[in-house]
Design an enzyme around this catalytic site. Sequence first.
Site, PDB file in Angstrom:
ATOM      1  N   HIS A  25     -31.651  33.101 -25.136  1.00  0.00           N
ATOM      2  CA  HIS A  25     -32.978  33.526 -24.661  1.00  0.00           C
ATOM      3  C   HIS A  25     -33.111  35.023 -24.907  1.00  0.00           C
ATOM      4  CE1 HIS A  25     -36.173  33.187 -21.197  1.00  0.00           C
ATOM      5  NE2 HIS A  25     -36.557  34.061 -22.133  1.00  0.00           N
ATOM      6  N   HIS A  27     -36.032  37.523 -26.921  1.00  0.00           N
ATOM      7  CA  HIS A  27     -37.253  37.706 -27.731  1.00  0.00           C
ATOM      8  C   HIS A  27     -36.986  38.902 -28.636  1.00  0.00           C
ATOM      9  CE1 HIS A  27     -39.657  35.087 -25.019  1.00  0.00           C
ATOM     10  NE2 HIS A  27     -38.762  35.496 -24.153  1.00  0.00           N
ATOM     11  N   HIS A 204     -40.529  28.217 -21.859  1.00  0.00           N
ATOM     12  CA  HIS A 204     -40.416  28.975 -20.617  1.00  0.00           C
ATOM     13  C   HIS A 204     -41.109  28.162 -19.519  1.00  0.00           C
ATOM     14  CE1 HIS A 204     -39.348  32.253 -23.237  1.00  0.00           C
ATOM     15  NE2 HIS A 204     -39.420  33.178 -22.301  1.00  0.00           N
ATOM     16  N   GLU A 207     -40.430  30.527 -14.361  1.00  0.00           N
ATOM     17  CA  GLU A 207     -40.073  31.952 -14.260  1.00  0.00           C
ATOM     18  C   GLU A 207     -40.865  32.508 -13.073  1.00  0.00           C
ATOM     19  OE1 GLU A 207     -41.333  34.409 -17.577  1.00  0.00           O
ATOM     20  OE2 GLU A 207     -40.095  36.114 -16.936  1.00  0.00           O
ATOM     21  N   ASP A 285     -33.217  38.183 -22.457  1.00  0.00           N
ATOM     22  CA  ASP A 285     -34.682  38.080 -22.510  1.00  0.00           C
ATOM     23  C   ASP A 285     -35.292  39.186 -23.383  1.00  0.00           C
ATOM     24  OD1 ASP A 285     -37.080  36.828 -22.008  1.00  0.00           O
ATOM     25  OD2 ASP A 285     -37.201  37.378 -19.893  1.00  0.00           O
ATOM     26  N   ASP A 286     -35.465  40.387 -22.816  1.00  0.00           N
ATOM     27  CA  ASP A 286     -36.075  41.514 -23.545  1.00  0.00           C
ATOM     28  C   ASP A 286     -35.248  42.764 -23.257  1.00  0.00           C
ATOM     29  OD1 ASP A 286     -38.776  40.245 -24.476  1.00  0.00           O
ATOM     30  OD2 ASP A 286     -38.559  39.692 -22.372  1.00  0.00           O
TER      31      ASP A 286
HETATM   32  N1  HPA Z   1     -41.658  35.359 -20.112  1.00  0.00           N
HETATM   33  C1  HPA Z   1     -42.722  34.999 -20.825  1.00  0.00           C
HETATM   34  N2  HPA Z   1     -42.995  35.523 -22.008  1.00  0.00           N
HETATM   35  C2  HPA Z   1     -42.186  36.447 -22.506  1.00  0.00           C
HETATM   36  C3  HPA Z   1     -41.087  36.873 -21.812  1.00  0.00           C
HETATM   37  C4  HPA Z   1     -40.796  36.282 -20.553  1.00  0.00           C
HETATM   38  O1  HPA Z   1     -39.802  36.579 -19.852  1.00  0.00           O
HETATM   39  N3  HPA Z   1     -40.486  37.810 -22.585  1.00  0.00           N
HETATM   40  C5  HPA Z   1     -41.207  37.935 -23.703  1.00  0.00           C
HETATM   41  N4  HPA Z   1     -42.254  37.118 -23.664  1.00  0.00           N
HETATM   42 ZN    ZN Z   2     -38.358  35.011 -22.210  1.00  0.00          ZN
END
Ligand code: HPA
Ligand code: ZN
Length: 346
Positions: A25, A27, A204, A207, A285-286
């Site tokens: 996971h 991006h 996703h 969250e 994630d990011d």
């Molecule tokens: N959630 C949804 N979209 C996203 C995320 C996330 O954590 N990171 C990058 N796009």
């Molecule tokens: Zn994500």
Amino acid sequence: MPSIPHIPADRLPALLRAMPKAELHIHIEGSLEPELIFALAQRNGLSLPYPSVEALRRAYAFTDLQSFLDIYYAGAGVLLTEQDFYDMGMAYLKRAAADHVLRTEIFFDPQTHTARGVSMETVIQGLHRACRDGAALGVSAELILCFLRHLSEEEAFETLEQALPWRDLFIGVGLDSSELGHPPEKFARVFARCRELGLRLVAHAGEEGPPAYVWSALDVLKVERIDHGVQSVHDAALMRRLAQDRIPLTVCPLSNLKLCVFPTLQAHNLGALLDAGLVATVNSDDPAYFGGYVNDNYTQTFAATGLGAAQAYVLAKNSFEASFAETRLKRDWIAKLDEVFEQAAR
Ligand code: HPA
Ligand code: ZN
């Protein structure tokens, strides 16, 4: 499986960093560091609404998912050429290799780029070239195309059509962006088409959104993994379903902290997910936005929650088992994991 040795707390961070792992996971646009944003802006003759790298980094104070997405999509605006996508991909893969990531399945958001006039070919070819060169770093890397859920299903279908000439260069599709108000079932038909095409499916869900979104990702979209999924703990029947069907969750603790899904890292439910027998994994994630790559996610979460070596082993093994790699590769990676843990016991 080796018998998990008792590891003194002071040796656990080194083990967490050294153990082989998969990242499922990430991006790629979220790996764009402020320094690279500024370098690409300069290379492409673009001006940024921030005077310096430090000023941009200071803007990374988020209150929820949407407050992050606004700045994340703006940052991606510096990506124009195939070389830009390649450079972003290689920068991430070098960091992943340093964190002993042997396998990564990389999300990309083509609609963020095609909406600005960048072609699908530019995006996919640049990222694919980086994935190919990842092999020389010891990282097996594949791409997963994500649809933006705040846009329509019709736009997702158009995106799929645009990507199909490069069908062999991505292994699956996902669903990301603003979750609340955009339930998985909005994309039922396009996911059904992707399934017919033999693409692997993830989304996703859970969250910020409710357990109902995790149910519909499973039952309507028929996804094979849930990205995040941490809200599942509020539905006991869902927890049983996830455990029984061994549906992996790609959990991202530092993301959850920075987007205020949990008030503190101590309050994160990773341990509860493992205790309930779920196939949880740890991911970044990011990483450029949330203050850490995958090893930072492991070390900070373990330090905060008191998880130990046994959980470290399970999480790393889960990451390989939950990947979409061939069985033979998974076996080799898990054998390497076992070796590291056997050595740590000596
Ligand atoms: N959630 C949804 N979209 C996203 C995320 C996330 O954590 N990171 C990058 N796009
Ligand atoms: Zn994500």
